[in-house]
Design an enzyme around this catalytic site. Structure first.
Site, mmCIF file in Angstrom:
data_model
loop_
_atom_site.group_PDB
_atom_site.id
_atom_site.type_symbol
_atom_site.label_atom_id
_atom_site.label_comp_id
_atom_site.label_asym_id
_atom_site.label_seq_id
_atom_site.Cartn_x
_atom_site.Cartn_y
_atom_site.Cartn_z
ATOM 1 N N GLY A 99 -39.991 31.323 -7.219
ATOM 2 C CA GLY A 99 -41.305 30.983 -8.415
ATOM 3 C C GLY A 99 -40.829 29.867 -8.601
ATOM 4 O O GLY A 99 -41.168 28.676 -7.655
ATOM 5 N N SER A 132 -36.753 31.411 -1.374
ATOM 6 C CA SER A 132 -37.847 30.004 -1.987
ATOM 7 C C SER A 132 -36.582 28.994 -3.049
ATOM 8 O O SER A 132 -35.599 28.435 -2.577
ATOM 9 C CB SER A 132 -38.921 30.310 -2.225
ATOM 10 O OG SER A 132 -39.419 29.506 -2.641
ATOM 11 N N ALA A 133 -37.065 29.387 -4.510
ATOM 12 C CA ALA A 133 -36.470 28.975 -5.851
ATOM 13 C C ALA A 133 -34.798 29.620 -5.594
ATOM 14 O O ALA A 133 -34.201 28.827 -6.074
ATOM 15 C CB ALA A 133 -37.614 28.565 -6.947
ATOM 16 N N HIS A 169 -39.767 26.366 2.434
ATOM 17 C CA HIS A 169 -41.030 25.557 2.926
ATOM 18 C C HIS A 169 -41.378 24.166 3.317
ATOM 19 O O HIS A 169 -42.193 24.155 3.487
ATOM 20 C CB HIS A 169 -42.076 25.806 1.447
ATOM 21 C CG HIS A 169 -41.367 27.271 0.870
ATOM 22 N ND1 HIS A 169 -42.154 28.147 1.545
ATOM 23 C CD2 HIS A 169 -40.906 26.976 -0.762
ATOM 24 C CE1 HIS A 169 -41.611 29.396 -0.259
ATOM 25 N NE2 HIS A 169 -41.051 28.941 -0.745
ATOM 26 N N GLU A 204 -40.963 28.293 7.197
ATOM 27 C CA GLU A 204 -41.555 29.671 6.588
ATOM 28 C C GLU A 204 -41.000 30.230 7.727
ATOM 29 O O GLU A 204 -41.190 29.929 8.961
ATOM 30 C CB GLU A 204 -42.992 29.235 6.195
ATOM 31 C CG GLU A 204 -43.354 29.191 4.991
ATOM 32 C CD GLU A 204 -42.436 29.019 4.426
ATOM 33 O OE1 GLU A 204 -42.205 28.988 4.179
ATOM 34 O OE2 GLU A 204 -44.139 29.708 3.618
#
Length: 247
Positions: A99, A132-133, A169, A204
């Site tokens: 997020g 991710s985050a 990413h 990714e």
């Protein structure tokens, strides 16, 4: 190296994904086998999910929980606990989703969880899954996130479960593309104009698996490593990246 550092390095169990969503796969499906093996190896039956990178905590936890349940694991959102500190102290495993990295880190600081999570993971061998985050905050700092600063955390210093930075990413420049804005590579080179920390660019589908003092690139895509003052290096799936853990 002091005894404290040796204990930390020998115990940490990290599963750091670039992303939970990859083209051609259902949510988290690209990492199903690896996540399941990681959790089972560490005798985990229930995961504490931290959804602070998004604002709808119930919906986010339900989304992740449905997937984990299909794989045979229970999932509880930290926000449903009246005492987040106790939830972390009792967690079999911690999973922090993606997020907005700034919102995530600010909330972790607001809840008094940054140092506690670090201690639980490094000193008590509590397995950590990040996406991710959640991967960004597992590193030294969030300086190499791709996210917008929608809130202002008290510090950019993060959990420091590893002594380097990650750029989830990571994108290569489009071959033949007409976009003239800065590439991800140029952004990371700019980071190194003022910072020394190595940065691992995870494309990714790629994941960094840390087992004590050993770090291995797993998944489906190679990664790109950036050092200050040096040309970036490519590492294929299966590469031993343990040298990054020496700080």
């Amino acid at each position: 190296m002091n005894t404290y550092s040796m204990v930390k390095m020998s115990q940490r169990q990290l599963f750091l994904m670039s992303s939970s969503a990859v083209h051609g796969y259902e949510y988290l499906q690209h990492a199903q086998s690896d996540i399941s093996s990681f959790l089972k190896k560490n005798n985990v039956s229930k995961v504490l999910f931290i959804p602070y990178a998004l604002t709808n905590h119930d919906s986010y936890t339900e989304k992740v929980g449905k997937v984990l349940k299909r794989w045979g694991f229970e999932c509880e959102g930290i926000h449903s606990s009246p005492n987040p500190v106790r939830a972390v102290n009792e967690a079999q495993a911690i999973y922090i989703g993606g997020g907005n990295t700034f919102l995530l880190l600010k909330t972790l600081y607001d809840q008094g969880l940054v140092e506690l999570i670090r201690i639980r993971v490094l000193n008590h061998a509590v397995p950590y899954v990040g996406s991710s985050a959640g991967t960004n905050v597992a590193t030294r700092s969030i300086h190499t996130t791709n996210d917008m600063p929608i809130v202002y955390p008290p510090s950019f210093s993060a959990l420091a479960l590893v002594p380097f930075n990650i750029n989830p990413h990571y994108l290569d420049p489009e071959v033949g593309g007409t976009h003239k804005g800065e590439t991800r590579e140029e952004r990371l080179i700019q980071f190194h104009e003022l910072n020394d920390a190595p940065v691992l660019g995870l494309r990714e589908g790629s994941t960094l698996l840390v087992d004590g003092e050993k770090a291995t690139l797993i998944g489906t895509r190679p990664a790109r490593l950036f050092y200050r003052g040096s040309e970036p290096e490519e590492f294929e799936v299966g590469a031993d990246l343990s040298f990054l853990l020496k700080g």
